[in-house]
Design a protein around this motif. Structure first.
Motif, PDB file in Angstrom:
ATOM      1  N   THR A 111       0.818  -1.188   0.000  1.00 17.19           N
ATOM      2  CA  THR A 111       0.000   0.000   0.000  1.00 17.19           C
ATOM      3  C   THR A 111       0.850   1.235   0.000  1.00 17.19           C
ATOM      4  N   LEU A 112       0.293   2.255  -0.561  1.00  9.25           N
ATOM      5  CA  LEU A 112       1.099   3.468  -0.598  1.00  9.25           C
ATOM      6  C   LEU A 112       0.184   4.661  -0.552  1.00  9.25           C
ATOM      7  N   GLY A 113       0.609   5.695   0.135  1.00 10.85           N
ATOM      8  CA  GLY A 113      -0.233   6.865   0.165  1.00 10.85           C
ATOM      9  C   GLY A 113       0.474   8.097   0.611  1.00 10.85           C
ATOM     10  N   VAL A 114      -0.229   9.209   0.559  1.00 11.15           N
ATOM     11  CA  VAL A 114       0.306  10.493   0.980  1.00 11.15           C
ATOM     12  C   VAL A 114      -0.422  10.952   2.216  1.00 11.15           C
ATOM     13  N   LEU A 115       0.320  11.411   3.180  1.00 11.96           N
ATOM     14  CA  LEU A 115      -0.266  11.907   4.412  1.00 11.96           C
ATOM     15  C   LEU A 115      -1.003  13.194   4.134  1.00 11.96           C
TER      16      LEU A 115
ATOM     17  N   LYS B 109     -13.687  13.079  10.106  1.00  9.92           N
ATOM     18  CA  LYS B 109     -12.620  12.768   9.172  1.00  9.92           C
ATOM     19  C   LYS B 109     -12.849  11.390   8.540  1.00  9.92           C
ATOM     20  N   VAL B 110     -12.685  11.296   7.245  1.00 14.77           N
ATOM     21  CA  VAL B 110     -12.722  10.014   6.548  1.00 14.77           C
ATOM     22  C   VAL B 110     -11.289   9.683   6.140  1.00 14.77           C
ATOM     23  N   TYR B 111     -10.752   8.606   6.695  1.00 13.56           N
ATOM     24  CA  TYR B 111      -9.368   8.206   6.433  1.00 13.56           C
ATOM     25  C   TYR B 111      -9.305   7.309   5.201  1.00 13.56           C
ATOM     26  N   ARG B 112      -8.251   7.486   4.433  1.00 12.34           N
ATOM     27  CA  ARG B 112      -8.073   6.722   3.200  1.00 12.34           C
ATOM     28  C   ARG B 112      -6.841   5.825   3.350  1.00 12.34           C
ATOM     29  N   ILE B 113      -7.064   4.508   3.277  1.00 19.35           N
ATOM     30  CA  ILE B 113      -5.982   3.529   3.395  1.00 19.35           C
ATOM     31  C   ILE B 113      -5.763   2.886   2.039  1.00 19.35           C
TER      32      ILE B 113
ATOM     33  N   VAL C 104      -3.858   8.755  -0.294  1.00 20.57           N
ATOM     34  CA  VAL C 104      -4.139   7.931   0.881  1.00 20.57           C
ATOM     35  C   VAL C 104      -3.395   8.473   2.091  1.00 20.57           C
ATOM     36  N   ASP C 105      -3.911   8.168   3.272  1.00 19.95           N
ATOM     37  CA  ASP C 105      -3.330   8.657   4.514  1.00 19.95           C
ATOM     38  C   ASP C 105      -2.221   7.774   5.040  1.00 19.95           C
ATOM     39  N   VAL C 106      -2.260   6.507   4.680  1.00 20.60           N
ATOM     40  CA  VAL C 106      -1.297   5.560   5.217  1.00 20.60           C
ATOM     41  C   VAL C 106      -1.131   4.413   4.230  1.00 20.60           C
ATOM     42  N   ILE C 107       0.053   3.801   4.244  1.00 20.43           N
ATOM     43  CA  ILE C 107       0.388   2.664   3.387  1.00 20.43           C
ATOM     44  C   ILE C 107       0.421   1.410   4.249  1.00 20.43           C
ATOM     45  N   VAL C 108      -0.262   0.378   3.822  1.00 12.33           N
ATOM     46  CA  VAL C 108      -0.139  -0.925   4.477  1.00 12.33           C
ATOM     47  C   VAL C 108       0.432  -1.878   3.437  1.00 12.33           C
ATOM     48  N   ALA C 109       1.636  -2.360   3.652  1.00 12.04           N
ATOM     49  CA  ALA C 109       2.354  -3.111   2.623  1.00 12.04           C
ATOM     50  C   ALA C 109       2.631  -4.534   3.086  1.00 12.04           C
ATOM     51  N   TRP C 110       2.088  -5.492   2.359  1.00 13.02           N
ATOM     52  CA  TRP C 110       2.370  -6.895   2.630  1.00 13.02           C
ATOM     53  C   TRP C 110       3.489  -7.348   1.699  1.00 13.02           C
ATOM     54  N   SER C 111       4.644  -7.629   2.238  1.00 12.69           N
ATOM     55  CA  SER C 111       5.831  -8.161   1.563  1.00 12.69           C
ATOM     56  C   SER C 111       6.928  -7.117   1.502  1.00 12.69           C
TER      57      SER C 111
END
Length: 328
Positions: A12-16, A29-33, A92-99
């Motif tokens: 996952t990748l995003g910009v704060l 606030k609506v957060y974008r992951i 996106v607000d946050v990146i969640v990266a698997w691998s």
């Protein structure tokens, strides 16, 4: 038998966006992951559902205060950076990266957006973070010690096949954890007086060719170092191993669900919950640089007895009594 888990490796990748009030969600606030996996996300798969369930426990609800941006690389890790850039554009607000490759691709694209390692191997050795206690930069999360795990896989296959002298190792030199794991594997094999044959494999044809050739050379077992590519082709890999009558050891239980013989790996459900905890802390204002990297606390040993029977193998009782799950 548990429900098959099809969610492995993801990025996952995003910009704060706007700064968050520390310790609390912002009202309204609506957060974008953003999420990006090496294969494709199964939104009904157990790992993603576990991740979502933990977020709900923490007060997040889709369509109310949470939106996801999903991307999948279809088994082509070279696309991860491009897809990460798409997520940056999606703000996106946050990146969640698997691998590990997913985390690395995200890190190459942004030094600002928080990146959470939902699963990675040897985060320090592969350069993802400075140290486990003080990761620095914009990356934190969960990391396994791949070198130690690889040695455990070798121990398991030797315990399963005590007379085995030649073991095939399917690896991908473009996958950083594989590179980190190899020296330790070679050292352990020398101590056990076992010969390892490392063969590069990155697609289904590679796996099939390598396994067929290994059987002709009378190789007695196979260690499959986990990677996004191996995960994508896990069904074909399992079929080829069974056709060549070769027992396989894996680093993810999904390979065993697909027909591999055994796996020893962290609990992916617990990793998903840990990742959700990091998301919560980041969205409440914590800085990745100050959040220590956690390591898995639970590992699962899983056997596929149907595969063992097809191979004509009897699993030693000493291994079965340690199993967390046995697939009949």
């Amino acid at each position: 038998m548990m429900t098959r888990r099809t969610f492995l490796c993801g990025l996952t990748l995003g910009v704060l966006s706007a700064p968050h009030a520390a310790g609390a969600q912002q009202a309204g606030k609506v957060y974008r992951i953003g999420t990006l996996v090496t294969s494709q996300i199964d939104l009904r798969g157990e790992i993603f559902l576990t991740f979502l369930e933990r977020l709900q426990e923490l007060g997040y609800r889709e369509s109310r205060n949470l939106v996801f941006e999903h991307r999948g690389a279809d088994g082509r890790p070279e696309r991860l950076q491009e897809l990460a850039q798409e997520l940056i554009a999606a703000n996106v607000d946050v990146i969640v990266a698997w691998s590990t490759p997913a985390v690395a691709a995200a890190k190459r694209v942004t030094t600002i957006t928080p990146i959470i390692m939902a699963s990675s191997g040897d985060a320090v050795a592969t350069g993802l973070v400075d140290t486990l206690s003080r990761p620095g930069g914009n990356v934190t999360g969960v990391s396994t010690h791949q070198a130690e795990l690889a040695t455990k896989w070798l121990q398991l296959i030797v315990e399963l096949l005590p007379r085995a002298k030649r073991i095939l190792v399917l690896w991908d030199s473009t996958n950083p954890p594989d590179v980190v794991a190899r020296p330790g594997l070679e050292t352990a094999a020398a101590q056990m007086k076992t010969r390892l044959e490392f063969v590069e494999a990155r697609d289904a044809a590679d796996y099939e060719l390598a396994l067929r050739a290994a059987a002709e050379r009378r190789v007695e077992g196979v260690i499959v170092l986990p990677s996004g590519r191996a995960y994508t082709h896990r069904i074909r890999l399992a079929e080829a191993a069974l056709k060549s009558r070769l027992p396989t050891v894996h680093g993810f239980r999904e390979f065993v669900d697909a027909g591999g013989l055994l796996s020893y790996a962290p609990s992916l459900r617990l990793l998903a919950r840990q990742a959700a905890n990091y998301v919560d802390r980041i969205l409440k204002g914590a800085k990745p640089a100050n959040l220590p990297v956690e390591q898995p606390t639970r590992f699962e040993l899983i056997f596929n007895l149907k595969t063992a029977k097809a191979l004509g193998l009897t699993i030693p009782q000493s291994l079965l009594v340690r199993a967390d799950e046995v697939i009949q």
